[in-house]
Write a protein that holds these residues in place. Sequence first.
Motif, PDB file in Angstrom:
ATOM      1  N   PRO A  78     -10.264 -10.563   0.015  1.00 18.02           N
ATOM      2  CA  PRO A  78      -9.115 -10.133   0.811  1.00 18.02           C
ATOM      3  C   PRO A  78      -8.433  -8.948   0.156  1.00 18.02           C
ATOM      4  CG  PRO A  78      -8.620 -12.174  -0.332  1.00 18.02           C
ATOM      5  CD  PRO A  78     -10.060 -11.861  -0.614  1.00 18.02           C
ATOM      6  N   ARG A  79      -7.687  -8.213   0.928  1.00 19.48           N
ATOM      7  CA  ARG A  79      -6.982  -7.051   0.391  1.00 19.48           C
ATOM      8  C   ARG A  79      -5.751  -6.735   1.218  1.00 19.48           C
ATOM      9  NH1 ARG A  79     -12.293  -3.726   1.113  1.00 19.48           N
ATOM     10  NH2 ARG A  79     -12.883  -5.759   0.478  1.00 19.48           N
ATOM     11  N   VAL A  80      -4.839  -6.002   0.597  1.00 20.02           N
ATOM     12  CA  VAL A  80      -3.668  -5.479   1.277  1.00 20.02           C
ATOM     13  C   VAL A  80      -3.883  -3.981   1.438  1.00 20.02           C
ATOM     14  CG1 VAL A  80      -1.187  -5.060   1.130  1.00 20.02           C
ATOM     15  CG2 VAL A  80      -2.130  -7.248   0.355  1.00 20.02           C
ATOM     16  N   VAL A  81      -3.683  -3.496   2.649  1.00 19.81           N
ATOM     17  CA  VAL A  81      -3.778  -2.057   2.906  1.00 19.81           C
ATOM     18  C   VAL A  81      -2.417  -1.587   3.405  1.00 19.81           C
ATOM     19  CG1 VAL A  81      -6.268  -1.922   3.278  1.00 19.81           C
ATOM     20  CG2 VAL A  81      -4.804  -2.475   5.179  1.00 19.81           C
ATOM     21  N   ASP A  82      -2.004  -0.428   2.911  1.00 20.10           N
ATOM     22  CA  ASP A  82      -0.700   0.138   3.255  1.00 20.10           C
ATOM     23  C   ASP A  82      -0.880   1.453   3.981  1.00 20.10           C
ATOM     24  OD1 ASP A  82       0.958  -1.835   1.856  1.00 20.10           O
ATOM     25  OD2 ASP A  82       0.126  -0.958   0.020  1.00 20.10           O
ATOM     26  N   PHE A  83      -0.026   1.666   4.971  1.00 19.76           N
ATOM     27  CA  PHE A  83      -0.033   2.921   5.715  1.00 19.76           C
ATOM     28  C   PHE A  83       1.408   3.385   5.867  1.00 19.76           C
ATOM     29  CE2 PHE A  83      -3.674   0.510   7.255  1.00 19.76           C
ATOM     30  CZ  PHE A  83      -4.694   1.429   7.118  1.00 19.76           C
ATOM     31  N   GLY A  84       1.627   4.691   5.730  1.00 20.87           N
ATOM     32  CA  GLY A  84       2.950   5.276   5.926  1.00 20.87           C
ATOM     33  C   GLY A  84       2.817   6.755   6.184  1.00 20.87           C
ATOM     34  N   VAL A  85       3.890   7.366   6.646  1.00 20.64           N
ATOM     35  CA  VAL A  85       3.801   8.774   7.020  1.00 20.64           C
ATOM     36  C   VAL A  85       3.524   9.684   5.841  1.00 20.64           C
ATOM     37  CG1 VAL A  85       5.185   8.552   9.092  1.00 20.64           C
ATOM     38  CG2 VAL A  85       6.298   9.118   6.944  1.00 20.64           C
ATOM     39  N   ALA A  86       3.859   9.267   4.624  1.00 19.60           N
ATOM     40  CA  ALA A  86       3.568  10.098   3.457  1.00 19.60           C
ATOM     41  C   ALA A  86       2.117   9.964   3.030  1.00 19.60           C
ATOM     42  CB  ALA A  86       4.476   9.719   2.290  1.00 19.60           C
ATOM     43  N   ASP A  87       1.428   8.990   3.597  1.00 14.25           N
ATOM     44  CA  ASP A  87       0.039   8.702   3.265  1.00 14.25           C
ATOM     45  C   ASP A  87      -0.870   9.518   4.178  1.00 14.25           C
ATOM     46  OD1 ASP A  87      -2.448   7.611   2.779  1.00 14.25           O
ATOM     47  OD2 ASP A  87      -1.862   5.558   3.252  1.00 14.25           O
ATOM     48  N   GLU A  88      -1.703  10.374   3.590  1.00 19.77           N
ATOM     49  CA  GLU A  88      -2.595  11.217   4.384  1.00 19.77           C
ATOM     50  C   GLU A  88      -3.482  10.388   5.301  1.00 19.77           C
ATOM     51  OE1 GLU A  88      -6.423  14.045   3.634  1.00 19.77           O
ATOM     52  OE2 GLU A  88      -4.808  14.187   2.178  1.00 19.77           O
ATOM     53  N   THR A  89      -3.892   9.200   4.833  1.00 17.14           N
ATOM     54  CA  THR A  89      -4.714   8.316   5.657  1.00 17.14           C
ATOM     55  C   THR A  89      -3.970   7.920   6.919  1.00 17.14           C
ATOM     56  OG1 THR A  89      -5.754   7.438   3.677  1.00 17.14           O
ATOM     57  CG2 THR A  89      -5.995   6.135   5.679  1.00 17.14           C
ATOM     58  N   ALA A  90      -2.683   7.626   6.792  1.00 25.29           N
ATOM     59  CA  ALA A  90      -1.888   7.232   7.955  1.00 25.29           C
ATOM     60  C   ALA A  90      -1.792   8.375   8.957  1.00 25.29           C
ATOM     61  CB  ALA A  90      -0.500   6.784   7.518  1.00 25.29           C
ATOM     62  N   TRP A  91      -1.581   9.586   8.495  1.00 23.10           N
ATOM     63  CA  TRP A  91      -1.521  10.724   9.406  1.00 23.10           C
ATOM     64  C   TRP A  91      -2.849  10.904  10.121  1.00 23.10           C
ATOM     65  CZ3 TRP A  91       2.381  13.117  11.494  1.00 23.10           C
ATOM     66  CH2 TRP A  91       3.616  13.087  10.859  1.00 23.10           C
ATOM     67  N   ARG A  92      -3.945  10.793   9.370  1.00 25.35           N
ATOM     68  CA  ARG A  92      -5.263  10.912   9.991  1.00 25.35           C
ATOM     69  C   ARG A  92      -5.451   9.826  11.030  1.00 25.35           C
ATOM     70  NH1 ARG A  92      -7.778  11.645   4.952  1.00 25.35           N
ATOM     71  NH2 ARG A  92      -8.341   9.463   5.024  1.00 25.35           N
ATOM     72  N   ALA A  93      -4.969   8.629  10.719  1.00 24.64           N
ATOM     73  CA  ALA A  93      -5.142   7.500  11.620  1.00 24.64           C
ATOM     74  C   ALA A  93      -4.135   7.524  12.759  1.00 24.64           C
ATOM     75  CB  ALA A  93      -5.014   6.189  10.837  1.00 24.64           C
ATOM     76  N   GLY A  94      -3.062   8.309  12.651  1.00 23.79           N
ATOM     77  CA  GLY A  94      -2.109   8.428  13.741  1.00 23.79           C
ATOM     78  C   GLY A  94      -0.785   7.729  13.531  1.00 23.79           C
ATOM     79  N   LEU A  95      -0.487   7.227  12.341  1.00 22.70           N
ATOM     80  CA  LEU A  95       0.786   6.553  12.096  1.00 22.70           C
ATOM     81  C   LEU A  95       1.829   7.604  11.748  1.00 22.70           C
ATOM     82  CD1 LEU A  95       2.183   3.778  11.933  1.00 22.70           C
ATOM     83  CD2 LEU A  95       1.753   3.820   9.488  1.00 22.70           C
TER      84      LEU A  95
END
Length: 110
Positions: A78-95
């Motif tokens: 199991p894992r915890v994944v974090d997304f936020g606007v400062a996170d490049e992954t989140a921007w790519r994903a649309g958050l």
Amino acid sequence: MQGIQFGHDPLRVAEEWKRQGRQVALATVIATWGSAPRPVGSHLVVDESGNFEGSVSGGCVEAAVVFEAQEVLVDGRPRVVDFGVADETAWRAGLSCGGRISIYVERIDG
């Protein structure tokens, strides 16, 4: 790959998929900060083929969470994944809503 359908209870879908012999992972929103599209406790279930039901972000980061869920199905960790606007992954994903979310992803066994 199935899309987001808000009319079905993801936990009941997970039960049905397990009865069918599918491998299933469950993603759950465990924390939000600021503006977040889905509340804590929201669920997304994913099977080994990439089919999914439910929502953890209203469509913003579901593709990234489906990928993480499939990784959990492979390695069992199991894992915890974090997304936020400062996170490049989140921007790519649309958050881009201005908030942050943490999602716990686990394999459903038994």
